[in-house]
Design an enzyme around this catalytic site. Structure first.
Site, PDB file in Angstrom:
ATOM      1  CE1 TYR A  10     -13.952   2.406  -9.081  1.00  0.00           C
ATOM      2  CE2 TYR A  10     -16.242   1.773  -9.464  1.00  0.00           C
ATOM      3  CZ  TYR A  10     -15.041   1.589  -8.803  1.00  0.00           C
ATOM      4  OH  TYR A  10     -14.922   0.586  -7.872  1.00  0.00           O
ATOM      5  CE  LYS A  36     -12.415  -0.862  -9.803  1.00  0.00           C
ATOM      6  NZ  LYS A  36     -11.348  -1.631  -9.150  1.00  0.00           N
ATOM      7  CG  ASP A  47      -2.204   0.782   1.029  1.00  0.00           C
ATOM      8  OD1 ASP A  47      -2.119   2.007   0.821  1.00  0.00           O
ATOM      9  OD2 ASP A  47      -3.287   0.179   1.087  1.00  0.00           O
ATOM     10  CG  ASN A  73      -8.402  -4.205  -2.515  1.00  0.00           C
ATOM     11  OD1 ASN A  73      -9.629  -4.258  -2.566  1.00  0.00           O
ATOM     12  ND2 ASN A  73      -7.764  -3.316  -1.756  1.00  0.00           N
ATOM     13  CB  THR A  75     -14.874   0.994   2.144  1.00  0.00           C
ATOM     14  OG1 THR A  75     -14.981   1.620   0.870  1.00  0.00           O
ATOM     15  CG2 THR A  75     -15.168  -0.485   2.024  1.00  0.00           C
TER      16      THR A  75
END
Ligand SMILES: NC(=O)c1ccc[n+]([C@@H]2O[C@H](COP(=O)([O-])OP(=O)(O)OC[C@H]3O[C@@H](n4cnc5c(N)ncnc54)[C@H](O)[C@@H]3O)[C@@H](O)[C@H]2O)c1
Length: 249
Positions: free
Chosen positions: A146, A150, A38, A81, A181
Site C-alpha cells: 500500500y 501511495k 465507480d 480517489n 471509512t
C-alpha cells in the site's frame, strides 16, 4: 447553481463510498455538476450522477468520461480517489497482489488522468487532485505494498504538475491519515483483534481520533477550487498531526 464551483464539472473516481462520496457531495454542494466513476454505482444518488467504470480498464474509463463530457458539457476537475487497501509485510503479498493493487492505485490514476486530459485542456479552471496517504512518508506496519502505491501517487503528482503547469492544469494531492471509512472496516476485519486494532488506529493520530471523510473532502475541495490558482504540485496533510507532530503520551 451558485457557489464556488458553479458552472464546473467534476469527476470523482471511487465516489460511491467513503472519502470519494464525501468529496462528490461537497463539490456538488459548492455548485459543481458531479460525475461519480465507480465499479459499483448503485449507491450514487442525485444530484450526483453515476457512471460505471473500472480504473483498471481503459476502454470503460474512456467511455465513461466521454459520456460525462457529453452529458454535462465538459470536464474541469478530476479527483483520482479510487483505491484499495493492502495489508502485509514484504514477504506476505503475492506477485499477483502487487500487480492488482498497483494497477488500481497507481496505473489507474495514469489511465484516468490521460483519458481526462483532452477535456481538462478545454477548461479554464482545470485541476486534478490525487489521493496519496500518510503511508507515502511514514513507515506504517504491514503496509509495504500500500505504501509503495501511495508514495508513487505523491511522486506522480509532482511530475504531472510539472508537465501540465504550462497548460494551466493544476495537480495536487492530499495525504490523509487513517480515515474512518468502509475501507478501514474491511482492513480491520483481517486482524485477529479488530477492536484493539481500531483503538490503535485512533491513537496513531496526535488528535487521538481518526480523520473524517468530510475533513478530507474539504481539503480536496480547497485544492480543486478555482480560488486556489497558485497552488500546484503540493501535498496537503490531513492526518491529525501524524506526520509532523511528536506529542508526549
Ligand atoms: N480510509 C483511509 O484511511 C485512507 C487514508 C488515506 C488515503 N486513502 C485513500 O483514499 C481513497 C478512498 O478511500 P476510502 O477509504 O474512501 O475507500 P472506500 O473503500 O470507502 O471507497 C473506495 C471506492 O473506490 C471504488 N473502487 C475500487 N476499485 C475501483 C476500480 N478499480 N475502479 C473504480 N472504482 C473502484 C470502490 O467501489 C469504492 O466506491 C483511496 O485511494 C485510499 O487509498 C484512504
Amino acid at each position: 447553481m451558485s457557489g464556488e464551483f458553479s458552472g464546473l464539472v467534476a469527476v470523482v473516481t471511487g465516489g460511491a463510498s467513503g472519502i470519494g462520496q464525501a468529496t462528490a457531495v461537497e463539490l456538488a454542494a459548492r455548485g459543481a455538476a458531479v460525475a461519480v466513476l465507480d465499479v459499483n454505482t448503485d449507491a450514487v444518488t442525485p444530484p450526483l450522477r453515476g457512471y460505471r467504470a473500472d480504473v483498471t480498464d481503459r476502454a470503460s474509463v474512456e467511455a465513461a468520461l466521454a459520456s460525462v463530457a457529453a452529458d454535462l458539457g465538459g470536464i474541469d476537475i478530476l479527483v483520482n480517489n479510487a483505491g484499495v487497501s493492502a495489508v502485509g509485510t514484504v514477504e506476505e503479498n503475492a506477485d499477483a497482489e502487487w500487480t492488482r493493487v498497483l494497477d488500481i492505485n497507481v496505473t489507474g490514476i495514469a489511465r484516468v488522468s490521460s483519458a481526462a486530459l483532452p477535456y481538462l485542456r478545454a477548461s479554464s479552471h482545470a485541476a486534478i487532485v490525487n489521493l496519496s496517504s500518510i503511508a507515502a512518508l511514514n513507515g506504517l506496519p504491514q503496509r509495504v505494498l500500500y505504501s509503495a502505491t501511495k508514495g508513487a501517487v505523491m511522486a506522480m503528482t509532482f511530475a504531472m504538475a510539472t508537465d501540465l503547469v504550462s497548460e494551466g492544469i493544476r495537480v495536487n494531492c492530499v495525504r490523509p491519515g487513517t480515515v474512518a471509512t468502509a475501507f478501514v472496516d474491511r482492513m480491520l476485519a483481517g486482524f485477529a483483534d479488530p477492536i484493539a486494532e481500531r483503538a490503535a488506529l485512533d491513537a496513531r493520530q496526535a488528535t487521538g481520533r481518526m480523520v473524517t471523510p468530510q475533513e478530507v473532502a474539504d481539503a480536496i475541495a480547497y485544492l480543486a477550487s478555482p480560488r486556489s490558482g497558485s497552488t500546484t504540485g503540493t501535498a496537503l496533510d490531513v492526518d491529525g498531526g501524524v506526520t509532523h507532530l511528536r506529542v508526549r503520551k
